[in-house]
Motif scaffolding. Structure first.
Motif, PDB file in Angstrom:
ATOM      1  N   VAL A  10      81.258  -7.913  14.527  1.00  0.00           N
ATOM      2  CA  VAL A  10      80.404  -8.820  13.857  1.00  0.00           C
ATOM      3  C   VAL A  10      79.580  -8.526  12.521  1.00  0.00           C
ATOM      4  O   VAL A  10      79.964  -7.511  12.071  1.00  0.00           O
ATOM      5  CB  VAL A  10      79.044  -8.847  15.044  1.00  0.00           C
ATOM      6  N   SER A  11      78.640  -9.431  12.047  1.00  0.00           N
ATOM      7  CA  SER A  11      78.359  -9.247  10.581  1.00  0.00           C
ATOM      8  C   SER A  11      77.018  -8.726  10.537  1.00  0.00           C
ATOM      9  O   SER A  11      76.266  -8.614   9.761  1.00  0.00           O
ATOM     10  CB  SER A  11      78.385 -10.319   9.826  1.00  0.00           C
ATOM     11  N   ASP A  12      76.469  -8.054  11.772  1.00  0.00           N
ATOM     12  CA  ASP A  12      75.106  -7.509  12.081  1.00  0.00           C
ATOM     13  C   ASP A  12      74.867  -6.270  10.874  1.00  0.00           C
ATOM     14  O   ASP A  12      73.468  -6.221  10.112  1.00  0.00           O
ATOM     15  CB  ASP A  12      74.688  -6.914  13.271  1.00  0.00           C
ATOM     16  N   ALA A  13      75.858  -5.336  10.508  1.00  0.00           N
ATOM     17  CA  ALA A  13      75.492  -4.354   9.508  1.00  0.00           C
ATOM     18  C   ALA A  13      75.515  -4.863   8.127  1.00  0.00           C
ATOM     19  O   ALA A  13      74.553  -4.125   7.548  1.00  0.00           O
ATOM     20  CB  ALA A  13      76.880  -3.358   9.944  1.00  0.00           C
ATOM     21  N   LEU A  14      76.163  -5.840   7.880  1.00  0.00           N
ATOM     22  CA  LEU A  14      76.270  -6.276   6.493  1.00  0.00           C
ATOM     23  C   LEU A  14      74.741  -6.942   6.281  1.00  0.00           C
ATOM     24  O   LEU A  14      74.322  -7.113   5.107  1.00  0.00           O
ATOM     25  CB  LEU A  14      77.189  -7.470   6.252  1.00  0.00           C
TER      26      LEU A  14
END
Length: 736
Positions: A652-656
């Motif tokens: 997923v892109s949560d860290a970005l």
């Protein structure tokens, strides 16, 4: 701690490689990237030593089985000397030029020995002896159901012709399971080679004799035709005695030419006189100036007579007058003489003109005769040319006929003389030992081939194995510097692993986190970083494990630390600390709770924890909310270090979403689990955000293979050191 703080975090730069080529190759890598050393390749082989051993065992066993099950093969060799030129018995040129002048000529003899014609003759010789044939075919007999064996094909496959370097010697080598048959076939080869050359020479000579005989008959007919044609030409043109006739014509031509020269001279002379007369014809007195006229006797007399009469007349004029009879008589006599002189001059002039006309006619006639004679001479020359051509053709063809007849007799005579273009130097003898199988060579090739193929197979396996396992993979391929290595932990519950730096159950792991702590404090960028995000490529790489233990390490050094679980999809931090996950980040962002309401204080000294607060259905909206940004800002004011645990980047892109609010990030990689391309892709996304990436933390390093890739970090002496330190700690605790 000081010694560990000096460990360098890695030599790779943060630059991201432009392309990924997989495996262990360095194709396409730029100059500023790491290059593999010889030691790296040796380590690759050490890791896959069992592949090499397996392939080596298979290849060597196959070579050994092939060697010891192969039928022994004997080889016999016979040598023959090829003469540079045929022996000279008679000074007669041969039909075929067999002289050896160059390597191409010698190679021709080699090809004759290798030819199927010689092989066929040898096979026929074997077929003529039933006992030899049975011994020859015995090793190749496969039973009654097999196809009939062809001796010629067997001979062709097992013979070998070897020219001896810098000589005219040829060796015939033949291999056979029966050493006596091998020697016999080799000898048959050289016998048939010599017989073949002799037979070929005789056949060529006899064919040449037949050709010469046919050519001689044709030439004889041509000579007869030319002789008949020449005789007919003589008869038609009356040229029985061509040379005598040509001599007569030549003599006549010379005489006429001389006569024409004389008539031409006379004509020129008479023409000159006639022209002079014509010029003075109107003035007779001037004609007397011409010598050829004045020298005429009559004219000379008349001129003298006139002179005398003039003298007499002059004397009489002194005595008499003009009408005196004597004066009249003298004057009449003078006039009469002058008239006679005029008539004499005219007569002489007419004679000169007649001489001119006569000379002209004579010259014309002479020239006409000369022209006619020249025509006769030219015509005779034309006849002579054709006659000479016919005569020359006849002579040439007669000479050619004589040469053909002479050559035919010489060739016929030389064909009956037995000469050889080669001689036997050494006859083949039965070999003392077989040439095949060569046990030493085969086993050596099996040994070397097994090593080579095993090594190649090991490198092939390494090439297709694209999992991250070495510092080269992390720093050169993925493009992130390696700042820490965490050894593998076995047989331990998750909460114990997450707090291993506190429970001190694995000294090596504790020391690894201390080293990571020191590495982060070496650079100003990471040293001043307050909010640090920890993520990975895929789940199960130990990002939460790294987050908790690194936070505990910073807390143990006196810094006030908070750990935030931002993995709102699969929260894990609360499990690591054996806490409840009832309220947390989700509640703060929703505005229902404050930081003070959800923070769990003093989980460990100087360490607070903010759980996720459950699982969110809309994690991206929560992380993008203003309340989340405010929460991070408030935590910066309250704590020295804020560690944020986020979901994997590949999933997923949560860290970005969270990363722009951080001071930096750490990228967790599990040893030998994640693919290079996946890690590279995730690292690229991490680096594209304008937030520093402090480096990669390699987790789960297997100490059994650590020496292959990380000998600079771990060694057996390290283990002994940790054991010793553990014992000392236990002793100290007992004393206390």
């Amino acid at each position: 701690m000081d010694s560990h703080s000096k460990v360098e975090p890695g030599v790779g730069s943060g630059a991201y490689p432009d392309a990924y080529y997989g495996g262990y190759g360095m194709a396409g890598q730029s100059d500023n990237q790491m290059q593999r050393s010889l030691q790296d390749y040796v380590l690759i082989l050490r890791e896959r030593i069992w592949y090499i051993v397996l392939v080596f065992a298979l290849v060597f066993s196959a070579a050994a089985i092939f060697t010891f099950t192969q039928t022994p093969l004997f080889q016999s060799s016979a040598s023959v000397q090829v003469f540079r030129r045929d022996p000279v018995v008679m000074q007669v040129q041969g039909v075929m030029d067999n002289e050896i002048r160059s390597a191409e000529d010698l190679n021709t003899q080699v090809k004759i020995l290798e030819s199927f014609a010689i092989v066929q003759r040898v096979a026929e010789r074997l077929n003529g002896n039933s006992e030899d044939l049975r011994a020859f075919l015995a090793p190749y007999d496969r039973g009654d159901k097999a196809e009939p064996l062809n001796p010629a094909s067997i001979v062709y496959k097992n013979r070998k012709i070897v020219p001896v370097r810098l000589s005219l010697l040829l060796q015939v080598q033949y291999s056979h399971p029966d050493k006596f048959i091998a020697a016999k076939v080799a000898n048959l080869f050289i016998d048939e080679y010599i017989s073949y050359n002799s037979r070929q020479r005789i056949e060529d000579s006899m064919k040449a004799v037949d050709d010469l005989k046919e050519r001689a008959d044709q030439q004889k007919k041509k000579v007869e035709e030319l002789a008949t044609s020449l005789q007919g030409y003589r008869e038609r043109n009356n040229m029985v005695s061509l040379d005598q006739r040509k001599d007569i014509v030549t003599e006549k031509l010379k005489a006429l030419s001389s006569y024409v020269t004389a008539t031409t001279a006379r004509l020129n002379e008479s023409e000159i006189r006639w022209r002079q007369v014509q010029e003075r014809k109107n003035t007779p007195a001037l004609l007397l100036d011409l010598t050829f006229i004045s020298s005429q006797s009559l004219i000379v007399q008349l001129v003298q007579q006139i002179s005398s009469q003039k003298i007499v007349l002059a004397q009489l004029r002194e005595q008499y007058r003009d009408r005196h009879p004597k004066m009249i008589e003298a004057a009449n006599s003078l006039a009469q003489t002058e008239r006679e002189l005029s008539r004499a001059i005219e007569s002489t002039s007419a004679t000169i003109e007649a001489d001119f006309q006569t000379a002209k006619r004579a010259d014309d006639e002479a020239r006409s005769n000369l022209l006619k004679q020249e025509k006769d001479s030219l015509e005779l020359d034309r006849y002579a040319v054709e006659y000479s051509n016919l005569e020359r053709d006849l002579g040439i063809n007669e000479h050619l006929l004589n040469n053909i007849l002479s050559r035919m007799r010489e060739t016929s005579m030389s064909s009956t003389i037995e000469t050889q273009s080669a001689r036997i130097v050494d006859r083949a003898a039965p070999a003392a030992k077989p040439i095949s199988p060569n046990i030493t060579l085969n086993l050596a090739l099996g040994f070397l081939g097994g090593l080579a193929l095993g090594t190649a197979f090991a490198f092939f396996v390494a090439y297709i194995d694209d999992r991250v396992k070495s510092s080269f993979d992390i720093e050169s391929v993925i493009g992130i510097p390696l700042v820490g290595i965490i050894p593998e932990i076995k047989r331990m519950d998750q909460p114990d692993k997450a707090q291993i730096v506190i429970n001190n159950q694995d000294k090596q792991v504790v020391e690894s986190f201390l080293t990571l702590h020191s590495s982060l404090r070496l650079k100003d960028e990471s040293k001043r970083a307050q909010a640090i995000l920890v993520t990975s490529t895929i789940p199960g790489e130990g990002k939460s494990f790294t987050t908790t233990n690194l936070a505990l390490t910073f807390a143990s050094h006196g810094e006030k630390v908070v750990v935030i679980d931002c993995d709102l999809r699969k929260p894990n931090i609360h499990k690591s600390f054996r806490l409840e996950n009832i309220k947390g980040v989700i509640d703060i962002c929703a505005g229902t709770q404050t930081i003070d309401d959800v923070v769990i204080r003093n989980v460990h000294p100087n360490l607070d924890v903010i759980p996720a607060g459950g699982r969110a259905k809309n994690p991206t909206q929560i992380l993008n909310s203003k309340n989340f940004e405010v929460m991070i800002s408030d935590l910066r004011k309250r704590y020295d270090r804020v560690f944020v645990d986020t979901p994997p980047l590949a999933a997923v892109s949560d860290a970005l979403i969270v990363l722009p609010l951080m001071d930096g990030s750490l990228f967790t990689i599990f040893f030998n689990r994640v693919r290079r391309k996946a890690a590279q892709f995730s690292a690229r996304k991490l680096l594209e955000v304008n937030v520093p990436c402090f480096g990669a933390v390699l987790n789960g390093l297997n100490l059994a293979v650590s020496g292959y890739y990380y000998a600079q970090y771990y060694d057996k002496s390290y283990k002994d050191y940790y054991v010793t330190m553990a014992k000392r700690s236990d002793d100290n605790s007992v004393d206390k």
